[in-house]
Scaffold this motif. Structure first.
Motif, mmCIF file in Angstrom:
data_model
loop_
_atom_site.group_PDB
_atom_site.id
_atom_site.type_symbol
_atom_site.label_atom_id
_atom_site.label_comp_id
_atom_site.label_asym_id
_atom_site.label_seq_id
_atom_site.Cartn_x
_atom_site.Cartn_y
_atom_site.Cartn_z
ATOM 1 N N VAL A 56 0.842 -1.198 0.000
ATOM 2 C CA VAL A 56 0.000 0.000 0.000
ATOM 3 C C VAL A 56 0.879 1.250 0.000
ATOM 4 C CG1 VAL A 56 -1.620 1.354 1.408
ATOM 5 C CG2 VAL A 56 -2.026 -1.083 1.041
ATOM 6 N N SER A 57 1.917 1.234 0.826
ATOM 7 C CA SER A 57 2.820 2.380 0.907
ATOM 8 C C SER A 57 3.552 2.599 -0.416
ATOM 9 C CB SER A 57 3.816 2.160 2.042
ATOM 10 O OG SER A 57 4.673 3.262 2.156
ATOM 11 N N ALA A 58 4.033 1.517 -1.025
ATOM 12 C CA ALA A 58 4.747 1.622 -2.302
ATOM 13 C C ALA A 58 3.823 2.152 -3.403
ATOM 14 C CB ALA A 58 5.328 0.272 -2.699
ATOM 15 N N LEU A 59 2.595 1.665 -3.442
ATOM 16 C CA LEU A 59 1.647 2.146 -4.450
ATOM 17 C C LEU A 59 1.311 3.616 -4.247
ATOM 18 C CD1 LEU A 59 -0.727 -0.938 -4.753
ATOM 19 C CD2 LEU A 59 0.891 -0.085 -6.462
ATOM 20 N N ARG A 60 1.206 4.035 -2.987
ATOM 21 C CA ARG A 60 0.934 5.442 -2.685
ATOM 22 C C ARG A 60 2.087 6.315 -3.187
ATOM 23 N NH1 ARG A 60 1.272 5.795 2.811
ATOM 24 N NH2 ARG A 60 -0.429 4.321 2.920
ATOM 25 N N ARG A 61 3.333 5.881 -2.921
ATOM 26 C CA ARG A 61 4.498 6.648 -3.396
ATOM 27 C C ARG A 61 4.550 6.667 -4.918
ATOM 28 N NH1 ARG A 61 6.812 3.697 0.466
ATOM 29 N NH2 ARG A 61 8.013 2.476 -1.026
ATOM 30 N N PHE A 62 4.237 5.526 -5.555
ATOM 31 C CA PHE A 62 4.227 5.468 -7.019
ATOM 32 C C PHE A 62 3.209 6.457 -7.580
ATOM 33 C CE2 PHE A 62 2.847 4.070 -11.146
ATOM 34 C CZ PHE A 62 4.013 3.683 -11.778
ATOM 35 N N ASP A 63 2.014 6.448 -7.016
ATOM 36 C CA ASP A 63 0.965 7.349 -7.489
ATOM 37 C C ASP A 63 1.367 8.814 -7.318
ATOM 38 O OD1 ASP A 63 -0.647 5.236 -8.256
ATOM 39 O OD2 ASP A 63 -1.884 5.301 -6.454
ATOM 40 N N MET A 64 2.068 9.123 -6.231
ATOM 41 C CA MET A 64 2.524 10.498 -6.024
ATOM 42 C C MET A 64 3.578 10.879 -7.064
ATOM 43 S SD MET A 64 2.664 10.603 -1.822
ATOM 44 C CE MET A 64 4.119 11.598 -1.851
ATOM 45 N N ALA A 65 4.444 9.935 -7.425
ATOM 46 C CA ALA A 65 5.512 10.218 -8.387
ATOM 47 C C ALA A 65 4.992 10.280 -9.818
ATOM 48 C CB ALA A 65 6.601 9.158 -8.280
ATOM 49 N N ASP A 66 3.946 9.533 -10.126
ATOM 50 C CA ASP A 66 3.396 9.469 -11.484
ATOM 51 C C ASP A 66 2.545 10.717 -11.738
ATOM 52 O OD1 ASP A 66 2.534 8.649 -13.983
ATOM 53 O OD2 ASP A 66 1.160 7.122 -13.217
ATOM 54 N N ALA A 67 3.224 11.828 -12.016
ATOM 55 C CA ALA A 67 2.572 13.140 -12.109
ATOM 56 C C ALA A 67 1.466 13.192 -13.162
ATOM 57 C CB ALA A 67 3.607 14.228 -12.384
ATOM 58 N N ASN A 68 1.668 12.541 -14.298
ATOM 59 C CA ASN A 68 0.654 12.604 -15.358
ATOM 60 C C ASN A 68 -0.295 11.401 -15.334
ATOM 61 O OD1 ASN A 68 2.287 10.593 -16.365
ATOM 62 N ND2 ASN A 68 2.761 11.626 -18.290
ATOM 63 N N HIS A 69 -0.145 10.553 -14.346
ATOM 64 C CA HIS A 69 -1.045 9.401 -14.103
ATOM 65 C C HIS A 69 -1.194 8.499 -15.325
ATOM 66 C CE1 HIS A 69 -1.867 11.289 -10.320
ATOM 67 N NE2 HIS A 69 -2.216 12.394 -10.945
ATOM 68 N N ASP A 70 -0.041 8.226 -15.974
ATOM 69 C CA ASP A 70 -0.077 7.323 -17.130
ATOM 70 C C ASP A 70 0.372 5.906 -16.778
ATOM 71 O OD1 ASP A 70 2.651 7.657 -16.792
ATOM 72 O OD2 ASP A 70 3.057 8.173 -18.890
ATOM 73 N N THR A 74 8.612 8.395 -15.122
ATOM 74 C CA THR A 74 9.765 8.747 -15.943
ATOM 75 C C THR A 74 10.889 9.294 -15.069
ATOM 76 O OG1 THR A 74 9.028 11.014 -16.308
ATOM 77 C CG2 THR A 74 8.240 9.340 -17.877
ATOM 78 N N MET A 75 12.063 9.423 -15.662
ATOM 79 C CA MET A 75 13.195 10.006 -14.938
ATOM 80 C C MET A 75 12.860 11.432 -14.494
ATOM 81 S SD MET A 75 15.488 7.759 -14.563
ATOM 82 C CE MET A 75 16.990 8.622 -14.170
ATOM 83 N N GLU A 76 12.172 12.190 -15.334
ATOM 84 C CA GLU A 76 11.804 13.564 -14.972
ATOM 85 C C GLU A 76 10.826 13.572 -13.799
ATOM 86 O OE1 GLU A 76 11.740 17.493 -14.546
ATOM 87 O OE2 GLU A 76 13.155 16.336 -15.747
ATOM 88 N N GLU A 77 9.862 12.660 -13.796
ATOM 89 C CA GLU A 77 8.925 12.575 -12.672
ATOM 90 C C GLU A 77 9.663 12.191 -11.389
ATOM 91 O OE1 GLU A 77 4.667 11.355 -14.695
ATOM 92 O OE2 GLU A 77 6.241 9.831 -14.613
ATOM 93 N N ARG A 78 10.656 11.307 -11.509
ATOM 94 C CA ARG A 78 11.457 10.938 -10.328
ATOM 95 C C ARG A 78 12.207 12.153 -9.794
ATOM 96 N NH1 ARG A 78 15.235 6.129 -11.456
ATOM 97 N NH2 ARG A 78 15.628 6.414 -9.256
#
Length: 91
Positions: A56-70, A74-78
């Motif tokens: 759950v925590s990893a998915l939450r962090r992923f969703d926060m990093a995935d700025a364009n929700h695709d 990307t490296m830029e989003e990171r």
């Protein structure tokens, strides 16, 4: 046999797998951001992080990093996420 020897040589090393301590206590071992991430993942604050809590925590962090929700980070989003995290800890 080699794995058992490594574990015996370092008893503080966290073990993984069913029925093993897993990530409990790793925050103390690694400190820094890793420790904070584990503390944040411990949803019920029992001092242990279950597989479900970690996912759950990893998915939450992923969703926060995935700025364009695709569905991809990307490296830029990171880079953007890292800058946001730094500004939060410094500000």
């Amino acid at each position: 046999a080699a794995k058992a020897q490594r574990q015996a040589a370092n008893p503080n090393r966290a073990m993984r797998g069913p029925g093993r301590p897993g990530m409990a206590g790793m925050g103390r071992m690694h400190g820094g951001m890793g420790g904070q991430m584990l503390t944040m993942a411990d949803a019920n604050k029992d001092g242990r992080v279950t597989l479900q809590e970690a996912q759950v925590s990893a998915l939450r962090r992923f969703d926060m990093a995935d700025a364009n929700h695709d569905g991809q980070v990307t490296m830029e989003e990171r880079r953007q996420m890292r800058m946001q995290m730094r500004s939060r800890t410094q500000g």
